[in-house]
Scaffold this active site. Sequence first.
Site, mmCIF file in Angstrom:
data_model
loop_
_atom_site.group_PDB
_atom_site.id
_atom_site.type_symbol
_atom_site.label_atom_id
_atom_site.label_comp_id
_atom_site.label_asym_id
_atom_site.label_seq_id
_atom_site.Cartn_x
_atom_site.Cartn_y
_atom_site.Cartn_z
ATOM 1 N N TYR A 25 3.799 34.841 -10.195
ATOM 2 C CA TYR A 25 4.469 34.662 -8.907
ATOM 3 C C TYR A 25 5.183 33.314 -8.860
ATOM 4 O O TYR A 25 5.236 32.649 -7.844
ATOM 5 C CB TYR A 25 3.454 34.781 -7.761
ATOM 6 C CG TYR A 25 4.073 35.193 -6.436
ATOM 7 C CD1 TYR A 25 4.610 36.460 -6.263
ATOM 8 C CD2 TYR A 25 4.118 34.299 -5.369
ATOM 9 C CE1 TYR A 25 5.166 36.844 -5.056
ATOM 10 C CE2 TYR A 25 4.683 34.669 -4.149
ATOM 11 C CZ TYR A 25 5.204 35.943 -4.004
ATOM 12 O OH TYR A 25 5.767 36.328 -2.806
ATOM 13 N N GLY A 26 5.739 32.930 -10.007
ATOM 14 C CA GLY A 26 6.511 31.698 -10.068
ATOM 15 C C GLY A 26 7.948 31.945 -9.648
ATOM 16 O O GLY A 26 8.227 32.789 -8.794
ATOM 17 N N GLN A 28 10.685 33.448 -10.986
ATOM 18 C CA GLN A 28 11.178 34.821 -11.043
ATOM 19 C C GLN A 28 10.221 35.804 -10.365
ATOM 20 O O GLN A 28 10.654 36.717 -9.665
ATOM 21 C CB GLN A 28 11.400 35.240 -12.497
ATOM 22 C CG GLN A 28 12.596 34.592 -13.157
ATOM 23 C CD GLN A 28 13.929 35.033 -12.576
ATOM 24 O OE1 GLN A 28 14.069 36.131 -12.055
ATOM 25 N NE2 GLN A 28 14.910 34.150 -12.648
ATOM 26 N N ARG A 48 -4.194 35.487 -11.830
ATOM 27 C CA ARG A 48 -5.555 35.038 -12.098
ATOM 28 C C ARG A 48 -6.232 34.745 -10.765
ATOM 29 O O ARG A 48 -5.592 34.281 -9.821
ATOM 30 C CB ARG A 48 -5.544 33.784 -12.969
ATOM 31 C CG ARG A 48 -5.079 33.997 -14.382
ATOM 32 C CD ARG A 48 -5.004 32.682 -15.154
ATOM 33 N NE ARG A 48 -3.880 31.860 -14.712
ATOM 34 C CZ ARG A 48 -3.990 30.797 -13.942
ATOM 35 N NH1 ARG A 48 -5.190 30.393 -13.504
ATOM 36 N NH2 ARG A 48 -2.934 30.102 -13.591
ATOM 37 N N GLN A 86 2.057 34.890 -22.533
ATOM 38 C CA GLN A 86 2.139 36.347 -22.429
ATOM 39 C C GLN A 86 1.247 37.098 -23.418
ATOM 40 O O GLN A 86 0.614 38.089 -23.058
ATOM 41 C CB GLN A 86 3.595 36.800 -22.585
ATOM 42 C CG GLN A 86 4.457 36.468 -21.387
ATOM 43 C CD GLN A 86 5.857 37.050 -21.480
ATOM 44 O OE1 GLN A 86 6.129 37.919 -22.302
ATOM 45 N NE2 GLN A 86 6.754 36.550 -20.646
ATOM 46 N N HIS A 108 12.518 38.420 -20.228
ATOM 47 C CA HIS A 108 13.040 37.718 -21.409
ATOM 48 C C HIS A 108 12.443 38.416 -22.622
ATOM 49 O O HIS A 108 11.302 38.891 -22.584
ATOM 50 C CB HIS A 108 12.641 36.244 -21.351
ATOM 51 C CG HIS A 108 13.050 35.427 -22.547
ATOM 52 N ND1 HIS A 108 14.267 35.573 -23.164
ATOM 53 C CD2 HIS A 108 12.393 34.452 -23.232
ATOM 54 C CE1 HIS A 108 14.348 34.699 -24.175
ATOM 55 N NE2 HIS A 108 13.227 34.021 -24.235
ATOM 56 N N GLY A 134 14.984 32.057 -9.866
ATOM 57 C CA GLY A 134 14.403 32.955 -8.883
ATOM 58 C C GLY A 134 14.846 32.706 -7.454
ATOM 59 O O GLY A 134 15.065 33.650 -6.698
ATOM 60 N N GLU A 231 27.680 12.230 -12.193
ATOM 61 C CA GLU A 231 28.912 12.971 -11.963
ATOM 62 C C GLU A 231 28.988 14.277 -12.755
ATOM 63 O O GLU A 231 29.923 15.068 -12.584
ATOM 64 C CB GLU A 231 30.120 12.089 -12.284
ATOM 65 C CG GLU A 231 30.300 10.951 -11.282
ATOM 66 C CD GLU A 231 31.622 10.217 -11.453
ATOM 67 O OE1 GLU A 231 32.549 10.807 -12.039
ATOM 68 O OE2 GLU A 231 31.715 9.071 -10.990
ATOM 69 N N SER A 252 41.462 14.665 -12.617
ATOM 70 C CA SER A 252 42.676 13.863 -12.759
ATOM 71 C C SER A 252 43.349 14.147 -14.101
ATOM 72 O O SER A 252 42.705 14.596 -15.063
ATOM 73 C CB SER A 252 42.340 12.374 -12.664
ATOM 74 O OG SER A 252 41.640 11.949 -13.818
#
Length: 333
Positions: A25-26, A28, A48, A86, A108, A134, A231, A252
Amino acid sequence: MAKIYYDKDADLKLIKNKTIAIIGYGSQGHAHARNLHDSGIKVVVGLRKESAFWKRAEKDGLKVMTVPEAAQAADIIMILIPDDKQRAMYVNDIAPHLKKGDAIAFGHGFNIHFGQVVPPDTVDVFMVAPKGPGHLVRRTYEQGAGVPCLMAIYQDVSKNAQKVALAYAKGIGGTRAGVLETSFKEETETDLFGEQAVLCGGVTELIRAGFDTLVEAGYSPDLAYFECLHELKLIVDLIYEGGIGNMRYSISTTAAYGDVTRGRRLITEETRAEMRKILSEIQSGSFAREFILENQANRPVFNALLKKDSEHMIEDVGERLRKMMPFVGKKLK
C-alpha cells in the site's frame, strides 16, 4: 510502434465479479487499490500484520488482510511491493495459496524476467505498469483522466489474460490516457537502463559534476547549487510538456546555443560506450545478480555509497537554501 489501447478496447465487466488483492500500500499500491475500488471492483489489500499502512488502508475504506489471506481470497493478485522483497513474499505467502485459474500481476517485470518469481503453469501472469508515481495515478483518476500504462502478458493460461489486463488498466484509469503493449523483457530492461543511465544515475552525477566544477573554480556554492540543481526543474518541466524542441524554443537564445554546441562535448562517444556497457549488464542479468546478492548481504555497498553521497557539499548547501524557499516541496494553494 507499440499498439495502444484505450477505454473502448477494455471491458470492466471482465473483472466485476472477481476479487483483486493489492499486495502493498505504498506509492503504487494505494493508487491501484483506491482507483479499482472507485471503479466498482472488489478489492482487498494484503499487508504484513505489523505494517504501518494497515490503518491507513482501512481509513481509506478498504478491506485489509494479511498477505496469505488476501492471496487465498483473490482471483487476481497484483504485487506492488519493492523488487527486493517480492521473491520471499511470493514463496512464503502467495504461492501456497494460488488456485488454478488465478492471475498474478506486477507493476514492473524485474522478478519475472530474471526468474526470481516462477509462477505455476496454472495461472495467468500479466503486467500493468503506470508511467508515473502513485500520487499522480490517483490524482488524475479523480480528475477524470489517467496516466499512460504499459501492459505485458507473460503467461496466458486462460487465453483471456490480455482482456483481463486491459480491464485492470481501465479500472485504475490507464486506458483513459492509453495503454502501450510491450513485453516483460522490454519493460524491465528499458526501465532499468533509463534509471541508471539517464533519469537517476546520469542526472545526479551530472549535477554533482557541474556543482563541483564551479566550486573548485572558486565560485559560490550557493550559485553553483542554483545553476546546476535548482533550475533543473524548469528545464525538465519544459521537456516534459513538449519535448526537447519545446525546451529549446522556450529558453534564451544564449542557452539554446550553448545547449546544441556544448552538450555533445559532455556526452561523448566514451559516454555512449559506457551506456551500451550498462545496457549489456542489464540484458545479461549481471546487474540483477549484483542487486540480488547486494540485498542478501544487507546492502553494504549500497548503504556506503548512499552515506558518502549524503555527505557531499551540495546536500548541505541545498538544505540551507531550500529554507529560503518555503514553496519548494509544498503544494501551492
